[in-house]
Write a protein that holds these residues in place. Structure first.
Motif, mmCIF file in Angstrom:
data_model
loop_
_atom_site.group_PDB
_atom_site.id
_atom_site.type_symbol
_atom_site.label_atom_id
_atom_site.label_comp_id
_atom_site.label_asym_id
_atom_site.label_seq_id
_atom_site.Cartn_x
_atom_site.Cartn_y
_atom_site.Cartn_z
ATOM 1 N N MET A 34 0.847 -1.172 0.000
ATOM 2 C CA MET A 34 0.000 0.000 0.000
ATOM 3 C C MET A 34 0.900 1.244 0.000
ATOM 4 O O MET A 34 1.852 1.315 0.764
ATOM 5 N N ASN A 35 0.554 2.176 -0.858
ATOM 6 C CA ASN A 35 1.309 3.422 -0.955
ATOM 7 C C ASN A 35 0.354 4.567 -0.598
ATOM 8 O O ASN A 35 -0.666 4.743 -1.259
ATOM 9 N N LEU A 36 0.687 5.329 0.441
ATOM 10 C CA LEU A 36 -0.206 6.381 0.922
ATOM 11 C C LEU A 36 0.316 7.767 0.572
ATOM 12 O O LEU A 36 1.529 7.985 0.495
ATOM 13 N N SER A 37 -0.608 8.688 0.425
ATOM 14 C CA SER A 37 -0.284 10.082 0.152
ATOM 15 C C SER A 37 0.315 10.729 1.401
ATOM 16 O O SER A 37 0.130 10.232 2.522
ATOM 17 N N PRO A 38 1.013 11.850 1.222
ATOM 18 C CA PRO A 38 1.555 12.558 2.397
ATOM 19 C C PRO A 38 0.487 12.937 3.422
ATOM 20 O O PRO A 38 0.734 12.870 4.629
ATOM 21 N N THR A 39 -0.707 13.270 2.974
ATOM 22 C CA THR A 39 -1.784 13.642 3.903
ATOM 23 C C THR A 39 -2.214 12.443 4.744
ATOM 24 O O THR A 39 -2.414 12.562 5.950
ATOM 25 N N SER A 40 -2.331 11.287 4.113
ATOM 26 C CA SER A 40 -2.699 10.077 4.861
ATOM 27 C C SER A 40 -1.590 9.672 5.822
ATOM 28 O O SER A 40 -1.868 9.231 6.945
ATOM 29 N N LEU A 41 -0.342 9.830 5.385
ATOM 30 C CA LEU A 41 0.778 9.512 6.278
ATOM 31 C C LEU A 41 0.807 10.447 7.483
ATOM 32 O O LEU A 41 1.127 10.026 8.597
ATOM 33 N N GLU A 42 0.445 11.713 7.272
ATOM 34 C CA GLU A 42 0.401 12.666 8.388
ATOM 35 C C GLU A 42 -0.660 12.253 9.404
ATOM 36 O O GLU A 42 -0.422 12.279 10.613
ATOM 37 N N LYS A 43 -1.824 11.827 8.918
ATOM 38 C CA LYS A 43 -2.872 11.349 9.824
ATOM 39 C C LYS A 43 -2.406 10.089 10.559
ATOM 40 O O LYS A 43 -2.633 9.942 11.769
ATOM 41 N N LEU A 87 -7.935 7.836 3.738
ATOM 42 C CA LEU A 87 -7.593 6.761 2.800
ATOM 43 C C LEU A 87 -8.467 6.754 1.555
ATOM 44 O O LEU A 87 -8.057 6.207 0.524
ATOM 45 N N THR A 88 -9.638 7.347 1.630
ATOM 46 C CA THR A 88 -10.520 7.417 0.472
ATOM 47 C C THR A 88 -9.785 7.973 -0.741
ATOM 48 O O THR A 88 -9.943 7.485 -1.856
ATOM 49 N N PHE A 89 -8.936 8.967 -0.524
ATOM 50 C CA PHE A 89 -8.219 9.605 -1.626
ATOM 51 C C PHE A 89 -7.062 8.740 -2.136
ATOM 52 O O PHE A 89 -6.543 8.978 -3.225
ATOM 53 N N ASP A 90 -6.663 7.744 -1.355
ATOM 54 C CA ASP A 90 -5.654 6.775 -1.786
ATOM 55 C C ASP A 90 -6.311 5.517 -2.348
ATOM 56 O O ASP A 90 -5.626 4.573 -2.728
ATOM 57 N N LYS A 91 -7.647 5.527 -2.339
ATOM 58 C CA LYS A 91 -8.454 4.404 -2.827
ATOM 59 C C LYS A 91 -8.255 3.133 -1.997
ATOM 60 O O LYS A 91 -8.212 2.021 -2.516
ATOM 61 N N TRP A 92 -8.145 3.321 -0.678
ATOM 62 C CA TRP A 92 -8.035 2.218 0.271
ATOM 63 C C TRP A 92 -9.030 2.416 1.401
ATOM 64 O O TRP A 92 -9.522 3.529 1.624
ATOM 65 N N LYS A 93 -9.261 1.334 2.123
ATOM 66 C CA LYS A 93 -10.140 1.381 3.293
ATOM 67 C C LYS A 93 -9.666 0.336 4.285
ATOM 68 O O LYS A 93 -9.349 -0.794 3.912
ATOM 69 N N VAL A 120 -10.700 -2.120 7.237
ATOM 70 C CA VAL A 120 -11.925 -2.795 7.654
ATOM 71 C C VAL A 120 -11.606 -3.677 8.857
ATOM 72 O O VAL A 120 -10.649 -4.454 8.820
ATOM 73 N N ARG A 121 -12.400 -3.527 9.912
ATOM 74 C CA ARG A 121 -12.261 -4.414 11.076
ATOM 75 C C ARG A 121 -13.374 -5.440 11.032
ATOM 76 O O ARG A 121 -14.544 -5.101 10.939
ATOM 77 N N ASP A 122 -13.003 -6.716 11.068
ATOM 78 C CA ASP A 122 -13.961 -7.817 11.129
ATOM 79 C C ASP A 122 -13.632 -8.592 12.392
ATOM 80 O O ASP A 122 -12.740 -9.441 12.397
ATOM 81 N N GLY A 123 -14.321 -8.240 13.465
ATOM 82 C CA GLY A 123 -14.005 -8.854 14.755
ATOM 83 C C GLY A 123 -12.615 -8.441 15.203
ATOM 84 O O GLY A 123 -12.325 -7.270 15.364
ATOM 85 N N ALA A 124 -11.735 -9.438 15.340
ATOM 86 C CA ALA A 124 -10.362 -9.170 15.790
ATOM 87 C C ALA A 124 -9.393 -9.014 14.627
ATOM 88 O O ALA A 124 -8.202 -8.875 14.832
ATOM 89 N N GLU A 125 -9.900 -9.032 13.398
ATOM 90 C CA GLU A 125 -9.043 -8.949 12.223
ATOM 91 C C GLU A 125 -9.120 -7.560 11.587
ATOM 92 O O GLU A 125 -10.200 -6.979 11.484
ATOM 93 N N ILE A 126 -7.962 -7.058 11.167
ATOM 94 C CA ILE A 126 -7.870 -5.797 10.442
ATOM 95 C C ILE A 126 -7.443 -6.133 9.023
ATOM 96 O O ILE A 126 -6.440 -6.816 8.811
ATOM 97 N N ALA A 127 -8.227 -5.655 8.046
ATOM 98 C CA ALA A 127 -7.933 -5.927 6.636
ATOM 99 C C ALA A 127 -8.013 -4.620 5.851
ATOM 100 O O ALA A 127 -8.455 -3.591 6.364
ATOM 101 N N PHE A 128 -7.594 -4.710 4.600
ATOM 102 C CA PHE A 128 -7.621 -3.550 3.703
ATOM 103 C C PHE A 128 -8.437 -3.909 2.466
ATOM 104 O O PHE A 128 -8.372 -5.035 1.980
ATOM 105 N N ARG A 129 -9.197 -2.928 2.004
ATOM 106 C CA ARG A 129 -9.982 -3.112 0.787
ATOM 107 C C ARG A 129 -9.751 -1.945 -0.138
ATOM 108 O O ARG A 129 -9.548 -0.820 0.313
ATOM 109 N N ARG A 130 -9.839 -2.198 -1.401
ATOM 110 C CA ARG A 130 -9.772 -1.150 -2.413
ATOM 111 C C ARG A 130 -11.125 -0.510 -2.546
ATOM 112 O O ARG A 130 -12.134 -1.099 -2.373
#
Length: 113
Positions: free
Chosen positions: A1-10, A95-101, A103-113
């Motif tokens: 995953m490659n994030l924008s400077p704004t997302s990295l700042e957050k 992350l919306t602007f990086d086209k990522w999201k 997602v927490r599913d119970g105890a799991e953290i995942a990423f979606r486009r």
């Protein structure tokens, strides 16, 4: 995953203060999990500068995914799951602007486009 400077700042804000306050030594301990071999001592940069440098170094690598999963690890939010979900929702606005999201599913953290 490659994030924008704004997302990295957050993400820096989440790591340094918002999910928990991390002192300089705690930040070193946090980032050493992702392949760094730093030590805290004399001449250490400011917390925000150190975190920015480390996030830039892992941006676009699998280590960034691991970093985000560590920040949002549900085990660190026992009895505070609504707070965790609020942090994830806030980060997802960036992350919306990086086209990522995140997602927490119970105890799991995942990423979606």
């Amino acid at each position: 995953m490659n994030l924008s400077p704004t997302s990295l700042e957050k993400l820096r804000e989440l790591i340094n203060e918002e999910t928990e306050y991390r002192s300089g030594p705690k930040l070193v301990q946090f980032f050493n999990r992702f392949g760094f071999n730093d030590s805290y001592g004399q001449g250490f940069p400011s917390r925000w500068m150190y975190t920015d440098q480390r996030l830039e170094a892992i941006n676009g690598t699998p280590e960034l995914d691991k970093c985000i999963r560590t920040v949002f690890n549900p085990a660190n939010f026992i009895v505070r799951i609504p707070e965790l979900d609020a942090h994830i929702a806030s980060f997802n606005q960036f992350l919306t602007f990086d086209k990522w999201k995140v997602v927490r599913d119970g105890a799991e953290i995942a990423f979606r486009r």
